[in-house]
Scaffold this active site. Structure first.
Site, PDB file in Angstrom:
ATOM      1  N   ASP A   1     -22.178 -78.854  56.444  1.00 37.65           N
ATOM      2  CA  ASP A   1     -22.754 -77.335  55.045  1.00 37.65           C
ATOM      3  C   ASP A   1     -21.542 -77.359  53.791  1.00 37.65           C
ATOM      4  O   ASP A   1     -20.458 -76.821  54.612  1.00 37.65           O
ATOM      5  CB  ASP A   1     -23.620 -76.521  54.915  1.00 37.65           C
ATOM      6  CG  ASP A   1     -22.149 -75.220  56.439  1.00 37.65           C
ATOM      7  OD1 ASP A   1     -21.982 -75.529  56.945  1.00 37.65           O
ATOM      8  OD2 ASP A   1     -23.419 -74.108  56.336  1.00 37.65           O
TER       9      ASP A   1
ATOM     10  N   GLU B   1     -22.901 -73.799  58.983  1.00 36.70           N
ATOM     11  CA  GLU B   1     -22.278 -72.885  59.573  1.00 36.70           C
ATOM     12  C   GLU B   1     -22.021 -71.349  59.141  1.00 36.70           C
ATOM     13  O   GLU B   1     -21.550 -70.766  59.165  1.00 36.70           O
ATOM     14  CB  GLU B   1     -20.876 -73.902  59.988  1.00 36.70           C
ATOM     15  CG  GLU B   1     -20.151 -72.337  60.708  1.00 36.70           C
ATOM     16  CD  GLU B   1     -18.837 -71.880  59.860  1.00 36.70           C
ATOM     17  OE1 GLU B   1     -18.997 -70.822  59.635  1.00 36.70           O
ATOM     18  OE2 GLU B   1     -18.690 -72.473  58.746  1.00 36.70           O
ATOM     19  N   GLU B   2     -21.590 -71.950  57.380  1.00 34.78           N
ATOM     20  CA  GLU B   2     -20.986 -71.319  56.337  1.00 34.78           C
ATOM     21  C   GLU B   2     -21.999 -69.373  56.678  1.00 34.78           C
ATOM     22  O   GLU B   2     -22.173 -68.535  55.792  1.00 34.78           O
ATOM     23  CB  GLU B   2     -20.931 -72.251  54.770  1.00 34.78           C
ATOM     24  CG  GLU B   2     -20.753 -72.928  54.686  1.00 34.78           C
ATOM     25  CD  GLU B   2     -19.410 -72.214  55.181  1.00 34.78           C
ATOM     26  OE1 GLU B   2     -18.840 -70.977  54.954  1.00 34.78           O
ATOM     27  OE2 GLU B   2     -18.187 -73.128  54.740  1.00 34.78           O
TER      28      GLU B   2
ATOM     29  N   HIS C   1     -13.253 -72.150  50.431  1.00 31.84           N
ATOM     30  CA  HIS C   1     -14.810 -70.895  49.696  1.00 31.84           C
ATOM     31  C   HIS C   1     -13.844 -70.886  47.667  1.00 31.84           C
ATOM     32  O   HIS C   1     -14.677 -69.617  47.013  1.00 31.84           O
ATOM     33  CB  HIS C   1     -14.440 -69.485  50.224  1.00 31.84           C
ATOM     34  CG  HIS C   1     -15.313 -69.966  51.326  1.00 31.84           C
ATOM     35  ND1 HIS C   1     -16.280 -69.127  52.065  1.00 31.84           N
ATOM     36  CD2 HIS C   1     -14.950 -71.094  52.340  1.00 31.84           C
ATOM     37  CE1 HIS C   1     -16.346 -69.440  53.181  1.00 31.84           C
ATOM     38  NE2 HIS C   1     -15.913 -70.243  53.470  1.00 31.84           N
TER      39      HIS C   1
END
Ligand code: ZN
Ligand code: ZN
Length: 397
Positions: free
Chosen positions: A87, A146-147, A370
């Protein structure tokens, strides 16, 4: 060195060389078409099609967009999972003239998961080509969400980890220079949990607060009190984080609200610490709220345990990394208080999650994961692939 070992050595190098362009092509394709957590339909399709073309038996839709792909050597041996998350993040990628940029405004592979998929497919291609050189079964696991730490558990509930003996996974790591690999026996990443606190009072007129129970003031006291859990109750030698990332309450200046909503996250390196922090947040919030005639309702919304690598498997990966980049380029990573729900797979089977350097050495300041400036040096991809292949060959006996 015996003749077959020399043969395997040269075949690994040849497979990595053969895959170099593929690794870059896959990564760039995914980078241009990023998908948010729970929306990874295209990425899953790319992974599934590529795995099927290599001869893997593919199952799609394993816990939402999860993909499982198996290749059996035909000889008895362990089942080894190679896990890659898929993702992207809700980040608008910086338009700084970079060659490879997201084509979806506001969505970006700002954590390197595009590279994770590419490396797993590269390793799969090499293992498929060298099927005579190992025993057991290889299971590729392409994991969504996952995030948000919401992807591994649905896959496990759908059977993704059934029968799996060992797990390997990579996180590309921009703070680490490309060409380096870091392996930690034990804890690499902390736990990551999210929670909400609903502070309930009794609303009313802003000019007559004595007839109300003001949840804004109670929430303010709770926020301050929660800071003492880390600063006053936690050992300075035990890393822990409580972050309250969101607060919402009230509608206008002269109305006392009924409720205030707080959302936060908790990070710890030990499972016992994780449980204690979550319990104390509930206790402190409830106690402070009660002292102000309000009520605080704590809800643990999602989470995953710390990421722990098995020392034995970590030693195998370390040897694989040394064979790939040389001993001088293999580090022991310090634990980091980020989370990764690969932890849920590592709870089910022994394994190793390790860091492959992806930082551009010539770029000075390294853009953090990020962030809108995040970027990887694509030269990291063959390093990760080769380390995975070498570790897999050592484990599949
Ligand atoms: Zn991330
Ligand atoms: Zn990540």
């Amino acid at each position: 060195m015996s003749a077959p070992a020399v043969d395997v050595e040269s075949r690994v190098r040849a497979e990595v060389d053969r895959s170099r362009q593929d690794l870059v092509d896959i990564r760039r394709d995914l980078h241009r078409h990023p998908e948010l957590s729970h929306e990874e339909a295209r990425t899953a399709q790319v992974a599934a099609e590529r795995a099927a073309a290599l001869g893997f038996a593919v199952r799609q839709g394993v816990g939402e967009h999860g993909v499982i792909a198996d290749l059996d050597s035909g000889r008895p041996g362990p089942v080894l999972m190679l896990r890659a998350d898929m993702d992207a993040l809700p980040v608008l990628e910086r338009d700084d003239g970079r060659r490879v940029r997201s084509e979806v405004d506001g969505v970006m592979h700002a954590c390197g998961h595009d590279g994770h998929v590419a490396m797993a497919l590269g390793a799969a291609s090499a293992l498929a080509a060298m099927q005579d050189a190992w025993s057991g079964r290889v299971r590729l696991c392409f994991q969504p969400a996952e995030e948000r730490a919401e992807g591994a558990v649905p896959m496990i509930e759908a059977g993704a980890a059934d029968g799996v003996d060992r797990v390997l996974g990579i996180h590309l790591w921009a703070p680490l220079q490309t060409g380096r690999v870091a392996i930690t026996p034990g804890v690499l990443f902390g736990s990551a949990d999210s929670f909400t606190l609903t502070v309930r009072g009794r609303g009313g007129h802003g000019g007559m607060p004595h007839t109300t129970v003001d949840p804004v003031v109670a929430a303010a006291q709770i926020i301050v009190a929660l800071q003492t859990i880390v600063s006053r109750e936690t050992s300075p030698f035990a890393p822990a984080v409580i972050t309250l990332g969101k607060i919402a309450g009230g509608t206008t200046f002269n109305v006392i609200a009924d409720t205030v909503d707080i959302a936060g996250t908790v990070r710890a390196l030990e499972q016992s610490e994780r449980e204690r922090l979550l319990r104390r947040i509930d206790e402190v919030a409830s106690g402070v709220a009660a002292s102000m005639r309000a009520e605080a309702v704590f809800v643990h919304t999602a989470g995953c345990p710390p990421v722990v690598s098995d020392p034995g498997v970590a030693a195998v990966v370390r040897d694989a990394a040394i064979a790939t980049v040389g001993e001088d380029n293999v580090d022991v990573a310090q634990p980091v208080t980020v989370g990764d729900d690969v932890a849920c797979f590592l709870e089910r089977a022994r394994g190793c999650y390790f860091l492959v350097g992806a930082g551009h050495p010539e770029k000075g300041r390294v853009a953090p994961h990020h962030s809108a400036d995040f970027d990887i040096d694509e030269a990291c991809l063959p390093v990760g692939m080769e380390t995975l292949v070498r570790a897999a060959l050592a484990m599949l006996r």
